[in-house]
Design an enzyme around this catalytic site. Sequence first.
Site, PDB file in Angstrom:
ATOM      1  N   CYS A 111     114.197 -32.749  76.302  1.00 57.66           N
ATOM      2  CA  CYS A 111     114.600 -32.039  75.079  1.00 57.66           C
ATOM      3  C   CYS A 111     113.404 -31.855  74.141  1.00 57.66           C
ATOM      4  O   CYS A 111     113.350 -30.887  73.387  1.00 57.66           O
ATOM      5  CB  CYS A 111     115.726 -32.785  74.369  1.00 57.66           C
ATOM      6  SG  CYS A 111     115.355 -34.492  73.931  1.00 57.66           S
ATOM      7  N   HIS A 658     116.818 -37.534  70.191  1.00 60.83           N
ATOM      8  CA  HIS A 658     117.094 -36.216  70.766  1.00 60.83           C
ATOM      9  C   HIS A 658     116.446 -35.145  69.897  1.00 60.83           C
ATOM     10  O   HIS A 658     116.444 -35.249  68.666  1.00 60.83           O
ATOM     11  CB  HIS A 658     118.608 -36.000  70.852  1.00 60.83           C
ATOM     12  CG  HIS A 658     118.995 -34.710  71.498  1.00 60.83           C
ATOM     13  ND1 HIS A 658     118.618 -34.381  72.789  1.00 60.83           N
ATOM     14  CD2 HIS A 658     119.726 -33.653  71.037  1.00 60.83           C
ATOM     15  CE1 HIS A 658     119.106 -33.187  73.093  1.00 60.83           C
ATOM     16  NE2 HIS A 658     119.772 -32.719  72.045  1.00 60.83           N
TER      17      HIS A 658
END
Length: 733
Positions: A111, A658
Site C-alpha cells: 500500500c 496502512h
Amino acid sequence: MDKTHTAEFSQTDSIDLVLRTAQDQFVVSPQEETRLWVKNAEGSFERLCNTRVSLRTASLKSGQLVVMETRSKDGTWPSQQTRAGSSATKEEEEFHGQPGICGLTNLGNTCFMNSALQCLSNVPQLTEYFLKNRYLDELNFCNPLGMKGEIAEAYADLVKQAWSGRHRSIVPNVFKTKVGHFASQFLGYQQHDSQELLSFLLDGLHEDLNRVKKKEYVEQCDAAGRPDQEVAVEAWQNHKRRNVSVTFDPFCYLSVPLPVSHKRVMEVFFVSMDPRRKPEQHRLVVPKKGKISDLCMALAKHTGVSPERMMVADVFSHRFYKIFQLDESLSTILDRDDIFIYEVSGRSSITENTREDVVIPIYLRERTPARDYNSSYYGLMLFGHPLLVSVPRDRLSWDALYHILLYRLSRYVTRPSSDDEDDGDEKDVEGGKNIPKPGNVAGGSSQDPGPEQAGPSSGVASGSRAPTDSSPGPSHWPQRTRRKHLFTLQTVNSNGTSDRSNFNEDTQAQPYIAIDWDPEMKKRYYDEVEAEGYVKHDCVGYVLKKAPVRLQECIELFTTMETLEKENPWYCPNCKQHQLATKKLDLWTLPETLIIHLKRFSYTKFSREKLDTLVEFPIRDLDFSEFVIKPQDESAPELYKYDLIAVSNHYGGLRDGHYTTFACNKDSGQWHYFDDNSVSPVTENQIESKAAYVLFYQRQDVASRLKTKTQPGQSDPPAPPAYDPISESMDVN
C-alpha cells in the site's frame, strides 16, 4: 506474427530506421507507440531498447527476425499479457471510465507503493509528459547513475494503463519487480515508507531521463562575501551543466519538522498507605525530558500527598522490575510499563542517610503442591501486586511486621476469629530478637507514624516465621519454629525466590520479604477480586487533545536557525578545520510542483514515536512569499501561491499501518480517495486529517498555462528546473 516483411539495412544504420521501416511496412502511424524485439538463435526474444545505436552495436545479423509490438488501447503491451497467461474478460474489455480513476492491487504490504504512485500519477505535468510520449526521446540508457531507462519505462506503462480509461484497477507486478531489482530494500513484501519509495522513484526518473550523457565535474561554489543572488545563479548554472532540466525535474520534496511537544502523558497507579483505599489510576502530564521527581510532583497535585512521601516502581510479573531513584530520567520508562507510585513515610529530618523508618518490598506467594505426591516439597508462585511498606526501625521484629502487614492487607484479607485460630502449642525460639536493621530501598523513609504502625507492638509470634536451616537465608536472621497460620513470612531475593546465591550477606543489604499463603488459607481469607480492584481518578476521563498546528508553522521550523551539535561540527573550507557553527536553511526559488513531507516519525536516542498531530493545511492559496528570500517579482504573485493536488496518508503506528491517497483528477477537477483497489469520490472537507503524511502542491500559474497549451499553435514553455535551490547559510561561533 503470421506476416513478415524483408528489408535491407547498412550496419551503420540506426535501430530507429528499422523501427520506422517496420511502421511503414505494417502501416502503423508514427503517433502510435511501438517497440522492437529481436529473436535470438535459441528462440528467445530480447528488447531493442536503445533505438539510437547502430545495427552493428546492437549485434544484428542478416536473417534475424525483428518483431514490432504496438501498445494496446488500454495501455498494456500484448507481450505482457502473453507472459501473464491471462486475458481480459469481455466486461473488462468493454469498460470505459474516467481516465486516472484507477485502483492499484495490493500485492502484499505494498500500500505504501500504491499511495506514492497515485500521488505522482495525479501531478498533471508529469502525467502529460508520459502520456504524450515526450519521455521516449529522452530515455538515457547509458547513465551510470540511472537504471538503464527501465524504471522510467515501467512507470510510463503504469501511467498509460491508469489513464487509458479502460481499467477499474491494475496490478503493478512489473513495476514492483523493477523497483526491487534496482533497490534491494524494497525486495519482498515488507511494509515500507511511501516517502522513501517516492524519493527513490523521483531520483530514478531523474537519472533515467537525464539529457546530459556525460556529467562534467564542477566545484562547489562558496559565497566568499559575494551577494546571495550572484552565488545562487552560479550554483544553478553548475547544476544545469550536470543536469539539464526536463519536465518532471521539479518534483523534489521538502521535509519539514512538526512542532514536537515537550510534554508527555503517563498513566500510573497510586497506592495509598491507607489500607481502606483502593489503588488509584492517574493520567499525568510531565516533561518529556523530566525526572522521576517530576512524576511525583505531578501526582502530588492530584492526591495532596507530598512528593517526598512517594516511591516509584516498575511492576512486572508480580514483582518489582525496578525501583527508581528520584533523580533518574523519565526516558527510561516506556509507555507500556506498569508504573506504581507508593505512599511511604516521610523523609528523615536528621540527615539524608539516616532513616528512622525502613521501606521494605513485599511480595505475595502461594504454595503449590508438588507433582510427586510422595514428596513433601511445595512450590511457591508469585501473585497479586507487590507492596512497599514503611516499618519503624525500632519495630523490625517478625511479630511487628506480621501485624503491620495484616493491617496493610485488611481491605482484602479477613482477620480470623478466635474460633478460626489454631490454639496448638507454639515454641518461640528467639521471639525477642528483632529483624536486623537493613539499608533502605530508593532512599527509604523516616519516622512518621501512619496507619501501617497501627498494629500492636507485641503479639502472637506464631503468625510468622524466620528462615531456619531448612529455609535458606542470611545466617544473621533469627530462627523461629514454623506454625501454620494466616500466612508466613520469608526473606527472598529481588526475584521473589529463596535462592541463597542471590542474597547479599552485607548486614546493610535491603531485604525483600515474601508473604507465603497456603492455598486453603488464601481461599478462606484472601479476596482476590477486591485485591485486584482499583479506581480511576477524574483525570483519566479527560481527553488530552493535542492542539493542531498550521503547515506554515512547520515551514517556519524548517527555516529556523539551529546550532550544530559538538558531534557534528561544520568543516570550514577557509581554515580547513571543523568548527562549531549555526545552520540556517532558506528557500531561494520554488518549483512548479512542491512536495511537502511532514516528518511524523520521530527517532531519538531513547524513544521512537509517530506524531499524530493534526496539521492544518490549506487546499488553496498556500502562500510561500514570506519564506522565499530571492527578490520577488511583484507583478507575478501567483508564482508563490499553491493549490493542493494530492495527499499520501498513513494510518497506524511505527511498526504497522496502512497508506492511502487523496488526489484531484487533472481532467475533471474531482477529488477521489484511493485505497489500493478501491476508488471513491470525496469532498474537499474530507481531505484534512491526522493521517496526512506527504502533501503535493501545484503552483497556481501552472493550471492556466496547461489550459493555454491545449490551444492550437501553442508550444511547450521552457522546462522548469530540476531542483530549486535552497539557500543554506553557516555562521561560525
